[in-house]
Write an enzyme that holds these catalytic residues in place. Structure first.
Site, PDB file in Angstrom:
ATOM      1  N   PHE B 122       0.867  -1.179   0.000  1.00  0.00           N
ATOM      2  CA  PHE B 122       0.000   0.000   0.000  1.00  0.00           C
ATOM      3  C   PHE B 122       0.901   1.225   0.000  1.00  0.00           C
ATOM      4  O   PHE B 122       1.658   1.431   0.951  1.00  0.00           O
ATOM      5  CB  PHE B 122      -0.855  -0.062   1.269  1.00  0.00           C
ATOM      6  CG  PHE B 122      -1.802   1.084   1.513  1.00  0.00           C
ATOM      7  CD1 PHE B 122      -3.112   1.020   1.067  1.00  0.00           C
ATOM      8  CD2 PHE B 122      -1.389   2.198   2.240  1.00  0.00           C
ATOM      9  CE1 PHE B 122      -4.004   2.058   1.340  1.00  0.00           C
ATOM     10  CE2 PHE B 122      -2.278   3.239   2.513  1.00  0.00           C
ATOM     11  CZ  PHE B 122      -3.590   3.159   2.057  1.00  0.00           C
ATOM     12  N   LEU B 124       1.091   5.080   0.080  1.00  0.00           N
ATOM     13  CA  LEU B 124       0.485   6.395   0.259  1.00  0.00           C
ATOM     14  C   LEU B 124       1.546   7.424   0.679  1.00  0.00           C
ATOM     15  O   LEU B 124       1.717   8.455   0.038  1.00  0.00           O
ATOM     16  CB  LEU B 124      -0.633   6.309   1.314  1.00  0.00           C
ATOM     17  CG  LEU B 124      -1.324   7.611   1.723  1.00  0.00           C
ATOM     18  CD1 LEU B 124      -2.061   8.250   0.550  1.00  0.00           C
ATOM     19  CD2 LEU B 124      -2.321   7.359   2.866  1.00  0.00           C
ATOM     20  N   THR B 125       2.301   7.104   1.737  1.00  0.00           N
ATOM     21  CA  THR B 125       3.219   8.062   2.354  1.00  0.00           C
ATOM     22  C   THR B 125       4.335   8.535   1.408  1.00  0.00           C
ATOM     23  O   THR B 125       4.864   7.759   0.620  1.00  0.00           O
ATOM     24  CB  THR B 125       3.842   7.427   3.609  1.00  0.00           C
ATOM     25  OG1 THR B 125       2.787   6.991   4.461  1.00  0.00           O
ATOM     26  CG2 THR B 125       4.731   8.412   4.357  1.00  0.00           C
ATOM     27  N   GLU B 126       4.646   9.830   1.527  1.00  0.00           N
ATOM     28  CA  GLU B 126       5.793  10.405   0.819  1.00  0.00           C
ATOM     29  C   GLU B 126       6.584  11.247   1.817  1.00  0.00           C
ATOM     30  O   GLU B 126       6.115  11.497   2.931  1.00  0.00           O
ATOM     31  CB  GLU B 126       5.302  11.305  -0.335  1.00  0.00           C
ATOM     32  CG  GLU B 126       4.540  10.527  -1.398  1.00  0.00           C
ATOM     33  CD  GLU B 126       3.969  11.432  -2.492  1.00  0.00           C
ATOM     34  OE1 GLU B 126       4.286  12.647  -2.497  1.00  0.00           O
ATOM     35  OE2 GLU B 126       3.208  10.909  -3.324  1.00  0.00           O
ATOM     36  N   ALA B 129       4.526  14.022   2.854  1.00  0.00           N
ATOM     37  CA  ALA B 129       3.121  13.689   3.129  1.00  0.00           C
ATOM     38  C   ALA B 129       3.028  12.474   4.031  1.00  0.00           C
ATOM     39  O   ALA B 129       3.069  11.344   3.574  1.00  0.00           O
ATOM     40  CB  ALA B 129       2.367  13.446   1.821  1.00  0.00           C
ATOM     41  N   GLY B 130       2.969  12.727   5.338  1.00  0.00           N
ATOM     42  CA  GLY B 130       2.814  11.656   6.320  1.00  0.00           C
ATOM     43  C   GLY B 130       1.406  11.692   6.861  1.00  0.00           C
ATOM     44  O   GLY B 130       0.474  11.234   6.200  1.00  0.00           O
ATOM     45  N   GLY B 339      14.082  -7.044  34.292  1.00  0.00           N
ATOM     46  CA  GLY B 339      15.252  -6.319  34.776  1.00  0.00           C
ATOM     47  C   GLY B 339      16.339  -6.256  33.706  1.00  0.00           C
ATOM     48  O   GLY B 339      16.043  -6.089  32.523  1.00  0.00           O
ATOM     49  N   GLU B 363      -0.228   3.555   9.830  1.00  0.00           N
ATOM     50  CA  GLU B 363      -1.665   3.625   9.526  1.00  0.00           C
ATOM     51  C   GLU B 363      -2.336   4.752  10.325  1.00  0.00           C
ATOM     52  O   GLU B 363      -3.476   4.634  10.778  1.00  0.00           O
ATOM     53  CB  GLU B 363      -2.336   2.261   9.738  1.00  0.00           C
ATOM     54  CG  GLU B 363      -1.828   1.268   8.702  1.00  0.00           C
ATOM     55  CD  GLU B 363      -2.553  -0.044   8.695  1.00  0.00           C
ATOM     56  OE1 GLU B 363      -3.790  -0.020   8.827  1.00  0.00           O
ATOM     57  OE2 GLU B 363      -1.889  -1.066   8.525  1.00  0.00           O
ATOM     58  N   GLY B 364      -1.596   5.844  10.456  1.00  0.00           N
ATOM     59  CA  GLY B 364      -2.087   7.003  11.198  1.00  0.00           C
ATOM     60  C   GLY B 364      -1.537   6.996  12.606  1.00  0.00           C
ATOM     61  O   GLY B 364      -1.705   6.022  13.334  1.00  0.00           O
TER      62      GLY B 364
HETATM   63  C1  LIG Z   1       7.999   1.039   9.571  1.00  0.00           C
HETATM   64  C2  LIG Z   1       7.021   1.885   8.816  1.00  0.00           C
HETATM   65  C3  LIG Z   1       6.205   1.295   7.866  1.00  0.00           C
HETATM   66  C4  LIG Z   1       5.308   2.067   7.139  1.00  0.00           C
HETATM   67  N1  LIG Z   1       4.561   1.470   6.145  1.00  0.00           N
HETATM   68  C5  LIG Z   1       3.784   2.242   5.343  1.00  0.00           C
HETATM   69  C6  LIG Z   1       3.106   1.692   4.224  1.00  0.00           C
HETATM   70  O1  LIG Z   1       3.160   0.484   3.979  1.00  0.00           O
HETATM   71  N2  LIG Z   1       2.422   2.505   3.414  1.00  0.00           N
HETATM   72  C7  LIG Z   1       2.333   3.846   3.642  1.00  0.00           C
HETATM   73  O2  LIG Z   1       1.702   4.541   2.855  1.00  0.00           O
HETATM   74  N3  LIG Z   1       2.947   4.408   4.705  1.00  0.00           N
HETATM   75  C8  LIG Z   1       3.679   3.641   5.555  1.00  0.00           C
HETATM   76  N4  LIG Z   1       4.321   4.218   6.631  1.00  0.00           N
HETATM   77  C9  LIG Z   1       4.168   5.637   6.889  1.00  0.00           C
HETATM   78  C10 LIG Z   1       3.338   5.952   8.127  1.00  0.00           C
HETATM   79  O3  LIG Z   1       1.990   5.718   7.897  1.00  0.00           O
HETATM   80  C11 LIG Z   1       3.641   7.399   8.529  1.00  0.00           C
HETATM   81  O4  LIG Z   1       4.928   7.390   9.083  1.00  0.00           O
HETATM   82  C12 LIG Z   1       2.646   7.983   9.493  1.00  0.00           C
HETATM   83  O5  LIG Z   1       1.410   8.156   8.891  1.00  0.00           O
HETATM   84  C13 LIG Z   1       3.120   9.304  10.095  1.00  0.00           C
HETATM   85  O6  LIG Z   1       3.635  10.181   9.152  1.00  0.00           O
HETATM   86  P1  LIG Z   1       5.065  10.880   9.386  1.00  0.00           P
HETATM   87  O7  LIG Z   1       5.979   9.786   9.751  1.00  0.00           O
HETATM   88  O8  LIG Z   1       5.372  11.651   8.209  1.00  0.00           O
HETATM   89  O9  LIG Z   1       4.877  11.783  10.639  1.00  0.00           O
HETATM   90  P2  LIG Z   1       4.334  13.322  10.696  1.00  0.00           P
HETATM   91  O10 LIG Z   1       3.042  13.379   9.993  1.00  0.00           O
HETATM   92  O11 LIG Z   1       5.429  14.182  10.228  1.00  0.00           O
HETATM   93  O12 LIG Z   1       4.115  13.479  12.216  1.00  0.00           O
HETATM   94  C14 LIG Z   1       5.138  13.865  13.141  1.00  0.00           C
HETATM   95  C15 LIG Z   1       4.485  14.040  14.499  1.00  0.00           C
HETATM   96  O13 LIG Z   1       3.511  15.105  14.427  1.00  0.00           O
HETATM   97  C16 LIG Z   1       2.250  14.635  14.823  1.00  0.00           C
HETATM   98  N5  LIG Z   1       1.214  15.282  14.029  1.00  0.00           N
HETATM   99  C17 LIG Z   1       1.183  15.442  12.681  1.00  0.00           C
HETATM  100  N6  LIG Z   1       0.060  16.082  12.319  1.00  0.00           N
HETATM  101  C18 LIG Z   1      -0.644  16.318  13.439  1.00  0.00           C
HETATM  102  C19 LIG Z   1      -1.889  16.932  13.727  1.00  0.00           C
HETATM  103  N7  LIG Z   1      -2.660  17.408  12.752  1.00  0.00           N
HETATM  104  N8  LIG Z   1      -2.285  16.988  15.011  1.00  0.00           N
HETATM  105  C20 LIG Z   1      -1.523  16.498  16.001  1.00  0.00           C
HETATM  106  N9  LIG Z   1      -0.325  15.900  15.793  1.00  0.00           N
HETATM  107  C21 LIG Z   1       0.093  15.825  14.532  1.00  0.00           C
HETATM  108  C22 LIG Z   1       2.290  13.155  14.585  1.00  0.00           C
HETATM  109  O14 LIG Z   1       1.359  12.469  15.384  1.00  0.00           O
HETATM  110  C23 LIG Z   1       3.714  12.833  14.971  1.00  0.00           C
HETATM  111  O15 LIG Z   1       3.813  12.694  16.344  1.00  0.00           O
HETATM  112  C24 LIG Z   1       5.210   3.443   7.391  1.00  0.00           C
HETATM  113  C25 LIG Z   1       5.988   4.020   8.366  1.00  0.00           C
HETATM  114  C26 LIG Z   1       6.889   3.263   9.082  1.00  0.00           C
HETATM  115  C27 LIG Z   1       7.739   3.941  10.114  1.00  0.00           C
END
Ligand SMILES: Cc1cc2nc3c(=O)[nH]c(=O)nc-3n(C[C@H](O)[C@H](O)[C@H](O)COP(=O)(O)OP(=O)(O)OC[C@H]3O[C@@H](n4cnc5c(N)ncnc54)[C@H](O)[C@@H]3O)c2cc1C
Lengths: 274, 386
Positions: B122, B124-126, B129-130, B339, B363-364
């Site tokens: 799947f 989605l992430t870039e 764009a997280g 421990g 997944e969020g």
């Molecule tokens: C091991 C691994 C596997 C993954 N697998 C997949 C995959 O298969 N497919 C895919 O598409 N993605 C995948 N991801 C991506 C994953 O879904 C994202 O890392 C996740 O959604 C968070 O995005 P970010 O890491 O960019 O964090 P950010 O969005 O940059 O967030 C950083 C911090 O800010 C907080 N934050 C951000 N916005 C808000 C808000 N509006 N309000 C409050 N707090 C906020 C977040 O909670 C977090 O604590 C994977 C990630 C990892 C680490």
């Protein structure tokens, strides 16, 4: 109408054994105490069934049918269901009071009759031995009765088709490769594969599948050739042996080796003559 | 059985337990250390029909539901979260096809995924764009019978290992979120390459990679649903997949708690097993209570989804949120109970603690879960039995 023809029928012979190594023996009757012990597929037989299923997968474009067979009391059907859950197509339970108390001779008689009834079995696979009886005799005896070749301790099936196969077998100090014509019987060792975990579809099928029970009448077996009546050996005593390995390799030409062996056996009072 | 499982559900649990004890436990530490994708285990998972439980019978599946997916995911996670993540991520790639795929697409892609001979992913992430998934920049430009994809996806689970990728792209960047579309891209398509494999804190044996698209030509038949539906498809997918992240959390916590309980009965200090100390007992009691509460919430969310209920976003998010926070706490406490031994790689709990962390992120994130839950509350009120 078009009818699919089974190209290769494989029978896998298996046995239900106690699922523990700490086997207790009833000192009065000299038989195994089976109460309270969970029964399992004889571990070597699980390699046999796995290999049959692998042949089926390998020859995907030919029709292969894997049939699991066991001789035993009604609850032995459990291991047949287990073999269905890992990929056997069907199973047959050979069960009759008349079969009770069979030694390897009577067992192979009974199984041979069943296999003859199946018609055109190209390959029979067995485990190298059972963990309770430990004889390893049923395979060779069965092949003898069916008048087909037997190769024991197979560790790899290199090639197989309807008429021939090439196999590798494990001996104490070497591997041997054979090409044999089918039909044939083989026994397999632990090295041959890693048995799979059952599949969900397999388990569902195992739960509902009808397992035919073939009795002495169905096999057209004479009461005197099966079970205790048809057995040449009787268990007199079972005991835990002192395990002592004392191997001596005899060397020289074949004649010299025979001479030497004869001498040793005579010293041990195991043979007579000069 | 506390949850009155059906015969089939019990079979699923039994199969997973056998895979865990025979195939996973003996090698999990080694796979974690080397970061090796557990291909043989995933093959076994496939042969056991466990991928079939994601998929309807018409497409070679078992026709089971999210509850069964959660049972399998939980049991696999109890053994190793890398294996469970690889398994669940294939499901995450499959769900969009189930939600929005045409009959032809389902017939083409689902049978191979059902048998496990193919894996899905799947994307989605870039990098930019997280949590803010709406700002993806990968584009798909219509060109005759094709879409031309350009852009890079990051941290995609099963990247490189999967055969079928559900990719979220912008077909009309001017429309923002409403211009997003989901497209199936097969491994081996020219212009589709894999970037570096990540070196991670936890779930180290799972594959997390970049997907790089450079003028990648994908047949237009691979579009899921219609143009502009991408974001809706992604959100609907999460509604179904998030309880399974909760199930991952429940499984890893279960594994850690079992280790901690066993250890507490064996380890002696001050002449008595540490399990006799009230401080340890209370930790164990809290761990078990929270674990059981999380499991109940996950199963409940799964069953509500399987019932066909439409508004499941809140419940799915709550299951993921509560279970993953629970798992983090339980695995940390498991290390505490062991421990110094808990800190050592000879024992499995430090790995479980590292692994558990991901369930609060992917997944969020759990912050996003709270946002979703609160927004839905404000819109629809507090949940009650209707
Ligand atoms: C091991 C691994 C596997 C993954 N697998 C997949 C995959 O298969 N497919 C895919 O598409 N993605 C995948 N991801 C991506 C994953 O879904 C994202 O890392 C996740 O959604 C968070 O995005 P970010 O890491 O960019 O964090 P950010 O969005 O940059 O967030 C950083 C911090 O800010 C907080 N934050 C951000 N916005 C808000 C808000 N509006 N309000 C409050 N707090 C906020 C977040 O909670 C977090 O604590 C994977 C990630 C990892 C680490």
């Amino acid at each position: 109408m078009y009818r699919q023809v089974i190209q290769i029928k494989i029978a896998v012979c298996m046995k239900q054994v106690p699922g523990t190594m700490e086997i207790k023996i009833d000192p009065e009757t000299n038989t195994l105490i089976r109460e309270g012990i969970e029964n399992i597929i004889n571990p070597f037989d699980s390699y046999a069934i796995e290999e049959a299923v692998r042949i089926k997968e390998r020859l995907a474009d030919e029709e292969v049918e894997v049939i699991a067979i066991t001789m035993g009391p009604p609850q032995s059907a459990d291991i047949l269901r287990e073999s269905i859950s890992v990929g056997a197509d069907s199973a047959i339970l050979l069960s009759d009071r008349a079969f009770a108390g069979a030694d390897t001779w009577a067992t192979s008689t009974t199984i041979a009759k069943a296999i003859n009834k199946l018609e055109d079995c190209r390959l029979i696979i067995l485990g190298k031995q059972t963990v309770d009886g430990d004889t390893g005799q049923v395979g060779p005896e069965l092949a003898q009765r069916l008048n087909i070749p037997f190769i024991g301790y197979v560790s790899s099936i290199l090639e197989i088709n309807r008429s021939k196969m090439k196999i590798k077998r494990l001996m104490e100090d070497r591997y041997e490769t054979f090409e044999i014509n089918l039909p044939a019987a083989i026994s397999v060792v632990k090295d041959i594969n890693i048995p799979r975990v059952p599949s969900l579809r397999g388990k569902m099928k195992a739960k509902t599948i009808e397992i035919p029970v073939w009795d002495a009448k169905k096999l057209e077996a004479d009461e005197n050739e099966v079970g205790l009546a048809g057995s040449y050996t009787r268990v007199v005593k079972i005991f835990t042996p002192q395990i002592k390995h004392d191997t001596r390799m005899i060397e020289g030409t074949a004649d010299e080796q025979v001479e030497e062996l004869h001498k040793i056996l005579k010293e041990l009072n195991l043979v007579s003559g000069s | 059985m506390r949850y009155l499982l059906t015969e089939e559900q019990k079979m699923i649990v039994d199969i997973c337990r056998q895979i865990v004890s025979e195939r996973i436990v003996p090698v999990r530490a080694e796979l974690d250390e080397s970061g090796t994708f557990p291909r043989e285990i995933i093959d076994e998972v496939g042969k056991s029909d466990l991928f079939r439980i994601f998929i309807p019978e018409e497409y070679e599946g078992m026709g089971t539901g999210i509850f069964e997916v959660c049972l399998a995911t939980e049991e696999l996670s109890r053994g190793d979260l890398s294996v469970a993540t690889s398994y669940a991520a294939s499901g995450l790639g499959i769900i969009p096809i189930l939600i929005a795929g045409s009959e032809e697409q389902k017939k083409k892609f689902l049978p191979g995924l059902a048998s496990g001979s193919k894996l899905a992913a799947f994307g989605l992430t870039e990098s930019e764009a997280g949590s803010d998934a709406g700002s993806i920049r990968t584009t798909a430009k219509k060109d005759g019978d094709h879409y031309i994809l350009n852009g890079t996806k990051q941290w995609i689970t099963n990247g490189g290992e999967a055969d079928i990728y559900t990719i979220f792209t912008m077909t009309d960047p001017r429309k923002g979120i409403r211009g997003a579309s989901a497209i199936i891209v097969e491994k081996g398509t020219p212009g589709f390459e894999f970037g570096k494999k990540e070196n991670k804190l936890g779930i180290r044996a799972s594959a997390t990679r970049e997907l790089i698209f450079t003028d990648c030509k994908v047949p237009k038949e691979n579009l899921l649903g219609s143009e502009g539906m991408g974001f809706i498809i992604a959100m609907k997918t999460f509604d179904q997949s998030r309880p399974a992240v909760g199930a991952q959390a429940v499984g890893v916590a279960q594994g850690a708690l079992e280790e901690a309980l066993n250890y507490s009965k064996i380890r002696k200090q001050f002449g008595t097993p540490i399990a006799s100390f009230q401080a340890i007992q209370h930790m164990l009691a809290d761990m078990e209570t929270n674990l059981e509460a999380a499991r109940a919430l996950v199963y409940h969310a799964a069953k509500v989804i399987d019932s066909g209920e439409k508004n499941v976003t809140r419940l799915a998010s709550m299951a993921k949120l509560f279970a993953s926070d629970m798992a983090m706490k339980v695995t940390i406490d498991a290390v505490q109970i062991l421990g110094g031994y808990g800190f050592m790689k000879e024992y499995p709990v430090e790995k479980m603690m590292r692994d558990a962390k991901i369930t609060q992120i992917y997944e969020g994130t759990n912050q996003i879960m709270r946002n979703i839950i609160a927004l839905d509350m404000i819109k629809r009120g507090v949940l009650q039995e209707t």
